[in-house]
Design a protein around this motif. Structure first.
Motif, PDB file in Angstrom:
ATOM      1  N   ARG A   1     -47.718 -44.698  12.430  1.00 16.37           N
ATOM      2  CA  ARG A   1     -46.567 -44.703  13.341  1.00 16.37           C
ATOM      3  C   ARG A   1     -46.827 -45.547  14.596  1.00 16.37           C
ATOM      4  O   ARG A   1     -46.206 -45.370  15.623  1.00 16.37           O
TER       5      ARG A   1
ATOM      6  N   THR B   1     -48.194 -52.538  18.164  1.00 18.50           N
ATOM      7  CA  THR B   1     -48.610 -51.916  19.422  1.00 18.50           C
ATOM      8  C   THR B   1     -50.117 -51.919  19.635  1.00 18.50           C
ATOM      9  O   THR B   1     -50.562 -51.820  20.769  1.00 18.50           O
TER      10      THR B   1
ATOM     11  N   ASN C   1     -46.853 -49.142  14.491  1.00 20.09           N
ATOM     12  CA  ASN C   1     -46.058 -50.367  14.438  1.00 20.09           C
ATOM     13  C   ASN C   1     -44.594 -50.016  14.273  1.00 20.09           C
ATOM     14  O   ASN C   1     -44.231 -49.149  13.484  1.00 20.09           O
ATOM     15  N   GLN C   2     -43.762 -50.714  15.024  1.00 23.49           N
ATOM     16  CA  GLN C   2     -42.331 -50.444  15.019  1.00 23.49           C
ATOM     17  C   GLN C   2     -41.633 -51.473  14.138  1.00 23.49           C
ATOM     18  O   GLN C   2     -41.692 -52.673  14.407  1.00 23.49           O
ATOM     19  N   HIS C   3     -40.966 -50.992  13.116  1.00 27.12           N
ATOM     20  CA  HIS C   3     -40.240 -51.854  12.177  1.00 27.12           C
ATOM     21  C   HIS C   3     -38.755 -51.701  12.486  1.00 27.12           C
ATOM     22  O   HIS C   3     -38.195 -50.616  12.359  1.00 27.12           O
ATOM     23  N   TRP C   4     -38.127 -52.789  12.906  1.00 25.89           N
ATOM     24  CA  TRP C   4     -36.727 -52.754  13.339  1.00 25.89           C
ATOM     25  C   TRP C   4     -35.833 -53.466  12.331  1.00 25.89           C
ATOM     26  O   TRP C   4     -36.119 -54.580  11.921  1.00 25.89           O
TER      27      TRP C   4
ATOM     28  N   GLN D   1     -34.939 -48.097  13.859  1.00 26.54           N
ATOM     29  CA  GLN D   1     -36.395 -48.165  13.814  1.00 26.54           C
ATOM     30  C   GLN D   1     -36.928 -47.333  12.654  1.00 26.54           C
ATOM     31  O   GLN D   1     -36.435 -46.241  12.380  1.00 26.54           O
ATOM     32  N   TYR D   2     -37.935 -47.895  12.008  1.00 27.44           N
ATOM     33  CA  TYR D   2     -38.624 -47.181  10.935  1.00 27.44           C
ATOM     34  C   TYR D   2     -40.103 -47.135  11.281  1.00 27.44           C
ATOM     35  O   TYR D   2     -40.720 -48.164  11.554  1.00 27.44           O
ATOM     36  N   LEU D   3     -40.672 -45.942  11.280  1.00 26.84           N
ATOM     37  CA  LEU D   3     -42.102 -45.742  11.521  1.00 26.84           C
ATOM     38  C   LEU D   3     -42.695 -45.052  10.307  1.00 26.84           C
ATOM     39  O   LEU D   3     -42.052 -44.200   9.698  1.00 26.84           O
TER      40      LEU D   3
ATOM     41  N   GLY E   1     -40.559 -57.128  14.289  1.00 30.44           N
ATOM     42  CA  GLY E   1     -41.267 -55.860  14.390  1.00 30.44           C
ATOM     43  C   GLY E   1     -42.159 -55.928  15.606  1.00 30.44           C
ATOM     44  O   GLY E   1     -42.392 -57.006  16.166  1.00 30.44           O
TER      45      GLY E   1
END
Length: 132
Positions: A65, A84, A67-70, A59-61, A81
């Motif tokens: 912070r 939220t 939205n979750q980037h996977w 995961q990258y935030l 992604g």
């Protein structure tokens, strides 16, 4: 609405998503979407299922912070992604390039909405977007 299967490039991360490919997809000029060439279609939370590879995701935030980037830790592909705080609540942005069994012709017909995320002007297209 149809269920599609998808994966990262190496196949470690596999998912299925309920999508309507007649609905708009999105191309954004924000810093991460532009760099990763992310092209998402929207799946509601109940319409996304991670089938395998949870341990293979990184995961990258950044910034807010929210939205979750996977990304797959092996091949680096961003298959999805998680947004939220969106108008529809929790949603999944499914990378259309990761769907399996979707023809080039079908991909070419998916409507695209261009958004100016770079300037937090989400309701409008950026001045230049052909490169997105």
């Amino acid at each position: 609405m149809q269920t599609y299967q998808g994966s990262c490039h190496c196949g470690a991360v596999r998912f299925e998503a309920d999508l309507d490919l007649g609905q708009p997809s999105y191309r954004c000029n924000c810093s991460i979407c532009r760099r990763t060439r992310f092209w998402p279609a929207v799946a509601r939370a109940e319409g996304f299922r991670l089938l395998s590879g949870e341990a293979d995701l990184v995961q990258y935030l950044f910034n807010t912070r929210k939205n979750q980037h996977w990304f797959c830790r092996h091949c680096g592909v961003r298959a999805f992604g998680i947004g939220t705080e969106t108008p529809i609540g929790l949603m999944y942005g499914v990378n259309l390039g990761c769907l399996e069994g979707v023809s080039e012709e079908t991909l070419a017909q998916i409507p695209v909405v261009y958004v100016d995320g770079l300037h937090d002007n989400w309701q409008h297209a950026p001045a230049f977007f052909a490169h997105l």
